[in-house]
Design an enzyme around this catalytic site. Structure first.
Site, PDB file in Angstrom:
ATOM      1  N   HIS A   1      23.403 -12.413  -4.814  1.00 30.72           N
ATOM      2  CA  HIS A   1      21.959 -12.356  -4.587  1.00 30.72           C
ATOM      3  C   HIS A   1      21.319 -13.631  -5.143  1.00 30.72           C
ATOM      4  O   HIS A   1      21.957 -14.427  -5.825  1.00 30.72           O
ATOM      5  CB  HIS A   1      21.332 -11.102  -5.214  1.00 30.72           C
ATOM      6  CG  HIS A   1      21.076 -11.166  -6.688  1.00 30.72           C
ATOM      7  ND1 HIS A   1      20.032 -10.506  -7.287  1.00 30.72           N
ATOM      8  CD2 HIS A   1      21.737 -11.806  -7.671  1.00 30.72           C
ATOM      9  CE1 HIS A   1      20.062 -10.736  -8.581  1.00 30.72           C
ATOM     10  NE2 HIS A   1      21.073 -11.511  -8.851  1.00 30.72           N
TER      11      HIS A   1
ATOM     12  N   CYS B   1      18.302 -18.057 -11.688  1.00 30.91           N
ATOM     13  CA  CYS B   1      18.522 -16.910 -10.790  1.00 30.91           C
ATOM     14  C   CYS B   1      17.997 -17.204  -9.384  1.00 30.91           C
ATOM     15  O   CYS B   1      18.223 -16.430  -8.465  1.00 30.91           O
ATOM     16  CB  CYS B   1      17.847 -15.656 -11.335  1.00 30.91           C
ATOM     17  SG  CYS B   1      18.462 -15.176 -12.959  1.00 30.91           S
TER      18      CYS B   1
ATOM     19  N   HIS C   1      24.125 -16.412  -6.605  1.00 29.31           N
ATOM     20  CA  HIS C   1      25.136 -16.133  -7.619  1.00 29.31           C
ATOM     21  C   HIS C   1      25.455 -14.649  -7.449  1.00 29.31           C
ATOM     22  O   HIS C   1      25.093 -14.077  -6.415  1.00 29.31           O
ATOM     23  CB  HIS C   1      24.607 -16.484  -9.023  1.00 29.31           C
ATOM     24  CG  HIS C   1      23.434 -15.665  -9.436  1.00 29.31           C
ATOM     25  ND1 HIS C   1      22.165 -15.890  -8.934  1.00 29.31           N
ATOM     26  CD2 HIS C   1      23.316 -14.593 -10.262  1.00 29.31           C
ATOM     27  CE1 HIS C   1      21.333 -15.015  -9.455  1.00 29.31           C
ATOM     28  NE2 HIS C   1      22.001 -14.204 -10.254  1.00 29.31           N
TER      29      HIS C   1
ATOM     30  N   HIS D   1      26.984 -10.554  -9.129  1.00 28.45           N
ATOM     31  CA  HIS D   1      27.175  -9.625 -10.237  1.00 28.45           C
ATOM     32  C   HIS D   1      28.139  -8.509  -9.855  1.00 28.45           C
ATOM     33  O   HIS D   1      28.270  -8.161  -8.680  1.00 28.45           O
ATOM     34  CB  HIS D   1      25.835  -8.986 -10.642  1.00 28.45           C
ATOM     35  CG  HIS D   1      24.838  -9.949 -11.195  1.00 28.45           C
ATOM     36  ND1 HIS D   1      25.010 -10.565 -12.410  1.00 28.45           N
ATOM     37  CD2 HIS D   1      23.666 -10.427 -10.707  1.00 28.45           C
ATOM     38  CE1 HIS D   1      23.981 -11.366 -12.642  1.00 28.45           C
ATOM     39  NE2 HIS D   1      23.151 -11.307 -11.626  1.00 28.45           N
TER      40      HIS D   1
ATOM     41  N   ASP E   1      28.509  -3.300  -1.289  1.00 31.18           N
ATOM     42  CA  ASP E   1      29.668  -3.934  -1.923  1.00 31.18           C
ATOM     43  C   ASP E   1      30.171  -5.125  -1.106  1.00 31.18           C
ATOM     44  O   ASP E   1      30.331  -5.039   0.110  1.00 31.18           O
ATOM     45  CB  ASP E   1      30.795  -2.917  -2.074  1.00 31.18           C
ATOM     46  CG  ASP E   1      31.938  -3.468  -2.915  1.00 31.18           C
ATOM     47  OD1 ASP E   1      31.669  -4.193  -3.889  1.00 31.18           O
ATOM     48  OD2 ASP E   1      33.099  -3.168  -2.590  1.00 31.18           O
ATOM     49  N   HIS E   2      30.437  -6.224  -1.811  1.00 27.19           N
ATOM     50  CA  HIS E   2      30.925  -7.468  -1.186  1.00 27.19           C
ATOM     51  C   HIS E   2      29.952  -7.980  -0.131  1.00 27.19           C
ATOM     52  O   HIS E   2      30.367  -8.558   0.872  1.00 27.19           O
ATOM     53  CB  HIS E   2      32.342  -7.279  -0.621  1.00 27.19           C
ATOM     54  CG  HIS E   2      33.391  -7.324  -1.706  1.00 27.19           C
ATOM     55  ND1 HIS E   2      33.509  -6.332  -2.649  1.00 27.19           N
ATOM     56  CD2 HIS E   2      34.326  -8.262  -2.025  1.00 27.19           C
ATOM     57  CE1 HIS E   2      34.476  -6.647  -3.483  1.00 27.19           C
ATOM     58  NE2 HIS E   2      34.996  -7.798  -3.129  1.00 27.19           N
TER      59      HIS E   2
ATOM     60  N   GLU F   1      23.030  -4.815 -14.428  1.00 28.63           N
ATOM     61  CA  GLU F   1      23.270  -6.104 -13.774  1.00 28.63           C
ATOM     62  C   GLU F   1      24.300  -6.901 -14.581  1.00 28.63           C
ATOM     63  O   GLU F   1      25.144  -7.587 -14.029  1.00 28.63           O
ATOM     64  CB  GLU F   1      21.957  -6.878 -13.685  1.00 28.63           C
ATOM     65  CG  GLU F   1      22.044  -8.101 -12.814  1.00 28.63           C
ATOM     66  CD  GLU F   1      20.681  -8.738 -12.600  1.00 28.63           C
ATOM     67  OE1 GLU F   1      20.045  -8.458 -11.573  1.00 28.63           O
ATOM     68  OE2 GLU F   1      20.246  -9.524 -13.459  1.00 28.63           O
TER      69      GLU F   1
END
Lengths: 135, 135, 135, 135, 135, 135
Positions: free
Chosen positions: E15, E34, E40, E42, E80-81, E125
């Site tokens: 994100h 950010c 980047h 998480h 996810d991913h 996070e």
């Protein structure tokens, strides 16, 4: 509905449980090995919770970088690598139990967090013992 | 404002999910592999929360050594290394789901914790599943 | 120089420590509460380590998805929600200590992991007790 | 092939990093805030590793209950809730760095663990800093 | 009194924090690193809490296998991913702060959880930053 | 006998698994959802191990504050909140698998750690997947 944000921080300090208004015998009986005159210590873990409305522009309740710096400036820089009983004003006359440390951290931070926000702190003294203020 | 204190404890036990008033087929359908007739087991983690006023003399809500011993005497010594279905009175007729185990732990401890104190238990069955009573 | 990859998996099982060639008195003396005839149980955590050369095309030692599936098919589907003493061939005559469970997991996986790769397993029985095979 | 068993234990102690053969200035420069004259403290986590042959009768390398008691008697009862610099013989003249604490724990335990067994200790000072002896 | 059940799940996503109604300068100032244009990521940890009455037949509030599948189908398989900003409808125009991700997860799940049940989500996070909705 | 010291650090980054010398079909087949063209991300945890002789004056193998700063300067400041594929020189032509990231971290740090010291890195991509270089 409101949102809560949490920030975790850590500090390592020495302390002893001791109430100067009590006799040594009473202190030893009440606090056992935690009353050791030469102190012992802990890796304290502090979790600060702030509750408020989501800002529609930022998507934040509060900026967690601001909260991180606030905790560092006012709490962990003050207590880290200190002897709580000897090196801090806050615990000169207050017994540094986990409960009192949490309350002191809350009182310090409360002054710096806007009144429209709810505040709560959780403090871990060990992996098995922790406290929360206010409950 | 009140303060909460938490104490973590652990016990390792066998159980199966099974309601004797249901047929074997119904039990198998409801509980799947958790209904295995030969039992399986868990490392249960129990966290007991007590909420009350801070004692100004001790700086404690309750003495955590007392709470540790209370949990040991009444809960973990009773359930550790036991088969909950076969070895305990509490789960002879109560299905030992995490929810029911948490409720039983609460009911046991409630008798020994002063009525001026609030009590809550959290029980981890696995790192991904846990429950809390009362919510 | 070689690279190691690790995959963590979990299974929940019942067991008792008991060597059928010994008398009940000897078993009780050797294994204490772990010898409880009705079993107890654990959330076992298994960590499988594979050591080998980095494949220059994939950047993998082995595909961790393959390793995940291998552990699931051959170990965790076999042992999860089982009574190790009663429900498995492997521990019918082998005392299911953490050491023996780790060794059995190693022997099962060894057949499916190429001989050019080193293999080691670590098994956690509790957060305080764990074993590794081979050392 | 041999098997390794591990036992985790914990103790909470105060310490300061200080070498009495150095000047105060040198100590302050070398150890920074860890040199605080009034001490600070940690929740130390000690993991003891023992490597040996599996006993075919017990399925144990060593009885982990024995290892648990050994660590308690010789290490954690000695250091828990103590000031390592002031309250212990071991660190009267030895700077209580994590490295030296690990080495001292190893030397204490080595006398009580059979020479046919390999021994290693890992000591966590914080969640981010830990040491191992021998490497 | 009611009972709470909790289920933990995980998803890994990319994100960036960015509000398209603001200028690039304002975004950079508000969100710092950010806001990196290339994203980047998480390992998000999601904990879903459901509060309700214990079913006397099953001993469940809700079947945790059902809750596990619900979270997988509606949340983790969706995110996810993925790149939250580019690959999902939910964050095309909503800044994917932890607060907003938690709120979106809540809103998705709310439709599938009976209205007699209370619902809350917690989203980690990082190990130091997490949020809860509703507070 | 030598002593090992360990320092843990963290960075959050986006990546995709992709080998530019392979076709899109081959990449998709080899790397599955990890090949998502828009990237996903992780909270990487890096543990750096340094092995050497104990300095008798300091009681250190190396000063862990120095090691902390070294990792920050050369690794985490370089990779944190970055897209490994797009924002870093190291992974422009190297597929950022956990194995390769660990190897790159090792190679970066190796230049700054004295040759009399052994070096090893462990990298966690998730709580279930991690790698070590050299093995």
């Amino acid at each position: 509905m409101k949102t809560a944000v949490y920030r975790r921080a850590r500090f390592n300090a020495a302390h002893r449980l001791h109430n100067p208004v009590l006799s040594d015998e009473e202190n030893a009986k009440l606090f056992g090995k935690c009353n050791n005159a030469h102190y012992h210590g802990h890796n304290y873990v502090l979790i600060v919770k702030v509750v408020g409305e989501l800002d529609p522009v930022t998507g934040f309740v509060v900026d967690l970088k601001w909260l991180k710096e606030l905790i560092k400036e006012h709490v962990t820089d003050r207590f880290d690598h200190k002897n709580l009983n000897l090196d801090t004003e806050e615990f000169k006359e207050v017994n540094p139990t986990a409960e009192n440390i949490a309350k002191v951290c809350y009182q310090i931070l409360r002054k710096h967090v806007g009144q429209e926000l709810e505040l709560q702190v959780r403090l871990f003294e060990t992996e098995n013992n922790y406290v929360e203020y206010p409950a």
